[in-house]
Design a protein around this motif. Structure first.
Motif, short mmCIF file in Angstrom:
data_model
loop_
_atom_site.label_atom_id
_atom_site.label_comp_id
_atom_site.label_asym_id
_atom_site.label_seq_id
_atom_site.Cartn_x
_atom_site.Cartn_y
_atom_site.Cartn_z
N LEU A 318 33.51 -1.52 60.85
CA LEU A 318 33.31 -1.41 62.30
C LEU A 318 32.60 -2.61 62.89
CD1 LEU A 318 32.43 2.38 62.66
CD2 LEU A 318 34.66 1.24 62.80
N ASP A 319 31.87 -3.35 62.07
CA ASP A 319 31.18 -4.53 62.60
C ASP A 319 32.08 -5.77 62.57
OD1 ASP A 319 31.28 -4.92 59.90
OD2 ASP A 319 29.12 -5.18 59.62
N ALA A 320 33.34 -5.59 62.16
CA ALA A 320 34.26 -6.73 62.12
C ALA A 320 35.54 -6.44 62.90
CB ALA A 320 34.59 -7.07 60.67
N LEU A 321 35.47 -5.50 63.83
CA LEU A 321 36.66 -5.12 64.59
C LEU A 321 37.18 -6.26 65.46
CD1 LEU A 321 35.70 -1.52 65.79
CD2 LEU A 321 37.34 -2.14 64.00
N GLN A 322 38.49 -6.32 65.57
CA GLN A 322 39.16 -7.28 66.45
C GLN A 322 40.14 -6.53 67.34
OE1 GLN A 322 41.15 -10.13 63.98
NE2 GLN A 322 39.26 -10.95 63.09
#
Length: 371
Positions: A318-322
């Protein structure tokens, strides 16, 4: 498919998406007939908050049922092709087996002729042939002839052995092909029966939802539509922003990640479109249908159902969503939305609620995937 129906925002558990996707297969079982019966027979709350909670339960069950209906329907789309391929393989194997049997029969005739010749005494052993020769040259010719006959007999026997093996293999392949074809037909027949049963259940659940929603007063319908906290978005300005970010991506802008002008733009262009169970556009959508349609517009094929969409992509934390990543919601992943950036998702929520943008964490997240 299902939505959170309440004013409060559900806290997000930042679970590992890969683990969540794997766990979904065990928890995404469709509800039983008794569970559906009990839910539909439960008294309808008279207060609106209670009614929203009741609708949430029905919606979740309808979501799981719809997912299974869609999945089985997808399998059955290829039923004729699969069965035809299996039948063709079976017929091909039968033809090969018949040819091998014919070849084997010819080999057996040759070997039978050799056996009968020996029985009639038509063959002479090498020693007798040489001993009865009229001279050295005749002896050599007789010996050469006998060796030639012996080699020919050995070749016949070797050919018979090879043809026996080929016939056995061809018959085995034919039997396997028949088993596969019969199994596929029986499997698809069973799935069709299951589809019919699940479709009946979905019809009952969706009918209840439609009955309740269609009876809402204008004020209550607004609460229903606003239950996930929709965010007003100027779509034209937003899409222009996507184009600008896409241009920045080509010049090395740090904010280049994501499918800004592709799947996101397609999904956002459908804001306001109505919800429909099992629908995948171009005008009506369910949750996974919107994801499926949006990616189709850029030539990318993704699975059709919510759980399969999360399981089929590359897991994303979730901390790397695009933008363009698909977010899975609820245990069993019975709902999905598309991340569009800035902590927002676009999704098709439920009957009576148009495609809208809502906060990322307006529903409990179970995983995320990238295509």
């Amino acid at each position: 498919m299902s939505i959170a129906v309440g004013a409060s925002v559900v806290p997000v558990t930042h679970a590992d998406p890969a683990q969540s996707s794997e766990a979904s297969s065990a928890t995404n079982a469709a509800p039983s007939e008794k569970e559906i019966e009990d839910l539909l027979n439960a008294p309808i709350p008279q207060d609106f908050d209670g009614l929203l909670s009741h609708m949430k339960q029905i919606s979740r069950v309808a979501g799981a049922t719809n997912e299974e209906v869609v999945q089985i329907s997808e399998e059955l789309k290829n039923a004729d092709k699969d069965v035809k391929a299996a039948r063709n393989a079976q017929e091909s194997s039968k033809r090969k087996a018949a040819a091998a049997q014919k070849k084997l029969a010819a080999s057996r005739v040759n070997v039978a002729d050799i056996a009968q010749a020996k029985y009639r005494g038509a063959t002479i052993d090498p020693v007798s042939a040489v001993a009865g020769a009229s001279g050295p040259q005749a002896a050599m010719e007789r010996s050469s002839y006998m060796n030639s006959l012996q080699d020919k007999n050995i070749r016949y026997l070797d050919t018979l052995d090879q043809d026996l093996q080929e016939a056995a293999s061809a018959n085995s392949d034919a039997n396997i092909s028949k088993f596969k074809a019969d199994y596929r037909v029986n499997y698809l027949t069973a799935r069709q029966t299951e589809l019919d049963e699940r479709t009946t259940q979905l019809d009952r659940l969706s009918g209840e939802i439609m009955h309740i929603v269609d009876g809402f007063s204008p004020a209550d319908r607004k609460r229903w539509v606003d239950s996930n906290g929709p965010i007003n978005v100027d779509v034209k300005a937003f899409l222009a922003g996507l184009e600008k970010k896409a241009d920045g991506a080509s010049t090395g802008d740090n904010d280049k990640a994501g499918n800004y002008a592709g799947a996101v733009a397609a999904a956002m262009s459908k804001i306001g479109a109505p919800y429909g169970w099992g629908a995948a556009g171009p005008d009506v959508f369910d949750c996974s249908g919107l994801m499926y349609w949006a990616y189709q517009q850029i030539g990318v094929s993704i699975p059709r159902t919510s759980s399969a969409q999360i399981a089929g992509g590359t897991p994303v934390s979730l901390d790397a969503l695009q933008p363009g990543d698909i977010i899975g919601y609820y245990p069993g992943i019975t709902h999905v939305g598309m991340y569009i950036g800035d902590g927002k998702v676009v999704h098709a929520a439920d009957y009576g609620i148009p495609v809208q943008v809502v906060p990322l964490n307006s529903m409990p997240i179970s995983g995320a995937a990238r295509y």
